[in-house]
Design an enzyme around this catalytic site. Structure first.
Site, short mmCIF file in Angstrom:
data_model
loop_
_atom_site.label_atom_id
_atom_site.label_comp_id
_atom_site.label_asym_id
_atom_site.label_seq_id
_atom_site.Cartn_x
_atom_site.Cartn_y
_atom_site.Cartn_z
N GLY A 157 12.77 -16.78 -13.27
CA GLY A 157 13.07 -15.41 -12.88
C GLY A 157 13.99 -15.38 -11.69
O GLY A 157 14.45 -16.41 -11.19
N HIS A 158 14.24 -14.17 -11.19
CA HIS A 158 15.20 -13.98 -10.11
C HIS A 158 14.71 -14.58 -8.80
O HIS A 158 15.50 -14.97 -7.95
CB HIS A 158 15.45 -12.48 -9.94
N PHE A 159 13.39 -14.64 -8.63
CA PHE A 159 12.84 -15.04 -7.34
C PHE A 159 12.10 -16.38 -7.39
O PHE A 159 11.64 -16.87 -6.38
CB PHE A 159 11.88 -13.95 -6.86
N GLY A 160 11.96 -16.95 -8.57
CA GLY A 160 11.26 -18.21 -8.70
C GLY A 160 11.23 -18.67 -10.14
O GLY A 160 11.89 -18.09 -11.00
N THR A 162 8.58 -20.90 -13.26
CA THR A 162 7.22 -21.31 -13.63
C THR A 162 7.26 -22.62 -14.40
O THR A 162 8.09 -22.80 -15.30
CB THR A 162 6.54 -20.23 -14.49
N ASP A 276 2.81 -2.58 -11.78
CA ASP A 276 3.82 -3.08 -12.72
C ASP A 276 3.18 -3.46 -14.05
O ASP A 276 3.44 -4.53 -14.60
CB ASP A 276 4.56 -4.28 -12.12
N THR A 471 -33.45 9.94 -9.51
CA THR A 471 -32.61 10.37 -8.40
C THR A 471 -31.94 9.15 -7.74
O THR A 471 -32.42 8.02 -7.88
CB THR A 471 -33.41 11.13 -7.33
N GLU A 513 -27.37 17.61 -10.03
CA GLU A 513 -26.48 17.74 -8.87
C GLU A 513 -25.36 16.71 -8.93
O GLU A 513 -24.23 16.98 -8.51
CB GLU A 513 -27.26 17.59 -7.56
N LYS A 580 -17.32 41.35 -4.62
CA LYS A 580 -17.66 40.00 -5.06
C LYS A 580 -16.41 39.25 -5.51
O LYS A 580 -15.36 39.85 -5.70
CB LYS A 580 -18.68 40.05 -6.20
#
Length: 602
Positions: A157-160, A162, A276, A471, A513, A580
């Site tokens: 890729g552009h930055f590294g 694999t 991404d 609860t 609730e 009201k």
């Protein structure tokens, strides 16, 4: 982040020889501000050349949105398309002046240290950084070679890039892993260094989910940073979509979506937003048909607090959410991206399409995806509703990842296990701070919920493990979060967020609730039956909660400041016959109008 297992296609049309892999973090970068993208006729030729180089999916049909926002027809010649990656993920030319987007592009260039001599960066205070003198020491182990044997390169890729690697010793001796190698020479800004540091931190913090790529370790030496992860050899989700002729059956799409939503819900609960999500960033662990899907590439990810909004415009153009372009977003932006993936899986085309990035952004902001063209009419109503609710342009009305797993299209599957949803705690916080009058209005609305709408709330209540009396207290909430906590959750300081629920330390909350506290008015408003919900709720409110109230008291209930002209603002909220709340006032009260929102309503 790179974990690909096949070499890039030699026919890929890219902007540089180092931009082939769809899985490195630079395949998705900071996007220019949509509101700032000016069109200029002199760029038509350059744009046309870029379109020819864009690798469009051959099975995709253009969205009708294109014809609303573009003056020209899309170029769809098969000779101009390729099928190995999402198109137009790099910005190959400067934006023409006087567009403010040039400034945003300059910030992006500084972020990745790619400013050229003839592209002067616009200094922005402390952001103006020199490439020299940066501290590129990460504190990682420096003995990568002692533990791993680096193998063949499998993606760039552009930055590294694999590579495969083999464990030299330990329990995993002889097994293979994937190693993302990031040259330090590429880290020419403090922001780029911080991106790498945060990527490793997030990978290390997010542990233990089956649909998340496993992180092994991080190393560094004088020249590189090495991020070691599990090797996924089944290829990208994108490749399987293509292999199936462009789309999945509903049943197969359902299986994929469950896995994607599971990992996204997990990340969001931990306080991490991916930013991404796209088919290229999901890998299958093996080539088996029923292989597990793994989320990868956290290079653009960030920690986000429950009440925080991010403003970086990052991501991939076709998958970016409207609120990202508006520079105010959180985890909901990921859900939009999931919705785009779902749309593609089910019909084989993108919901938003245009020839240019700015055209795509306009479509994302203004156009509605089509559900009228084949195959949508032949798909189930539940599938259509599922995608529509993921692609709601209002992030407040969009389903969360956990809610999507409770959707009728998915919930009958045996694979679905609905996770805890951080949204319920956000809503509980707002409820605890609400006036008695608003609580009464919400209670009336909760009594109108359908069985499907109650189903999600029942699942969330059960995850809090109520006592025998049915609860819960603050202790239940803390216990439930700790059961699901990773280091990422601590980084996002979700525990601090619970301080706002301290009132539950001295009392308990039953299911009735809980429903009142955790129902989302905005999400109900997005449903076709909202009018029915609201009218029924108002009738109940008339019997149980409505009372005569003067405008000054109502302003106090809403917490409006003295500077707000309450008589002008709240005039229509109160019936003149009996003093009201009117139906209009009731609906606005449900939304929790405050001093901050009143000026917008004037």
């Amino acid at each position: 982040m790179g974990i690909c297992t096949s070499k890039p296609s030699p026919n890929s049309h890219t902007s540089s020889p180092k931009s082939d892999s769809p899985q490195t973090k630079e395949s998705s970068v900071k996007l220019p501000d949509a509101s700032a993208n000016g069109e200029n006729p002199r760029d038509d030729k350059a744009e046309a050349e870029n379109v020819k180089k864009s690798p469009f999916f051959p099975f995709y049909s253009p969205s009708p949105a294109h014809y609303f926002f573009s003056k020209k027809s899309p170029a769809r010649s098969p000779a101009n398309v390729s099928s190995n990656s999402t198109p137009k993920r790099f910005f190959r030319r400067p934006f023409p002046p006087p567009s403010p987007a040039k400034h945003i592009r300059a910030v992006l260039a500084r972020r990745h240290g790619s400013v050229k001599p003839n592209e002067a960066a616009i200094p922005e205070g402390s952001e103006a950084e020199a490439a020299t003198g940066l501290d590129k020491s990460f504190g990682f182990s420096k003995h990568f070679g002692n533990k791993y044997e680096l193998g063949e390169e499998v993606g760039r890729g552009h930055f590294g890039y694999t590579c495969k690697a083999t464990f030299k010793k330990g329990e995993l001796k002889g097994q293979q892993a994937a190693v993302k190698v990031i040259p330090k020479s590429k880290m020419t800004t403090a922001i780029a260094i911080e991106d790498v540091r945060r990527e490793v931190k997030i990978l290390k913090a997010l542990t233990g989910h089956n649909n998340l790529v496993k992180f092994h370790d991080a190393f560094e030496d004088h020249d590189n940073v090495y991020i070691v992860m599990e090797l996924c050899e089944g290829g990208e989700l994108l490749d399987r979509i293509l292999a199936r002729g462009g789309k999945y059956t509903e049943d197969d799409a359902r299986t994929v979506m469950i896995q994607i939503l599971n990992v996204v819900a997990f990340c969001h609960l931990q306080g991490v937003v991916h930013r991404d999500l796209k088919p290229e960033n999901f890998l299958f662990s093996s080539k088996d048909e029923d292989s597990q899907l793994k989320a990868i590439d956290f290079g653009l990810s960030d920690f986000v607090k429950p009440d925080e909004r991010l403003n970086d415009i990052v991501g991939s153009a076709y998958y970016v959410a409207p609120e990202v372009l508006h520079r105010s977003y959180a985890t909901e932006a990921d859900v939009w991206s999931v919705g785009v993936i779902a749309y593609i899986l089910l019909c084989g085309s993108r919901p938003f399409w245009a020839r240019t990035e700015s055209g795509i952004f306009r479509a994302v902001l203004k156009a509605d995806p089509s559900f009228d063209e084949p195959p949508w009419p032949s798909l189930s109503a539940e599938a259509r509703d599922f995608v529509k609710r993921l692609l709601n342009k209002d992030p407040r009305k969009r389903m969360t990842a956990a809610q999507a797993l409770s959707h009728p299209w998915l919930k009958n599957s045996n694979e679905v296990k609905v996770p805890l949803d951080i949204l319920i705690f956000k809503l509980m916080k707002v409820y605890m701070r609400s006036s008695a009058l608003r609580k009464a209005a919400l209670r009336s609305l909760s009594k109108t919920l359908t069985l499907d709408e109650l189903s999600y709330l029942k699942e969330q209540f059960a995850l809090l493990e109520p006592n025998k009396n049915g609860t819960i207290s603050l202790e239940n909430i803390k216990t439930a979060l700790m059961k699901n906590a990773t280091d990422a959750m601590k980084e996002a300081r979700i525990a601090d967020f619970l301080a706002s629920l301290n009132a539950l330390q001295y009392r308990r909350m039953d299911f009735e609730e809980f429903c009142t506290a955790t129902l989302s008015v905005h999400q109900l408003e997005a449903l076709d039956r909202w009018e029915q919900h609201a009218r029924c709720a108002y009738e109940l409110f008339e019997k149980d909660g409505n009372r005569a109230i003067v405008i000054e008291e109502l302003a106090s209930e809403l917490g409006l400041s003295p500077s707000v002209p309450v008589h002008a603002v709240l005039h229509d909220w109160i019936r003149h016959t009996d003093g009201k709340l009117s139906f209009l006032g009731f609906v606005k009260l449900l939304h929790g109008v405050s001093s901050r929102t009143v000026p917008k309503a004037q």
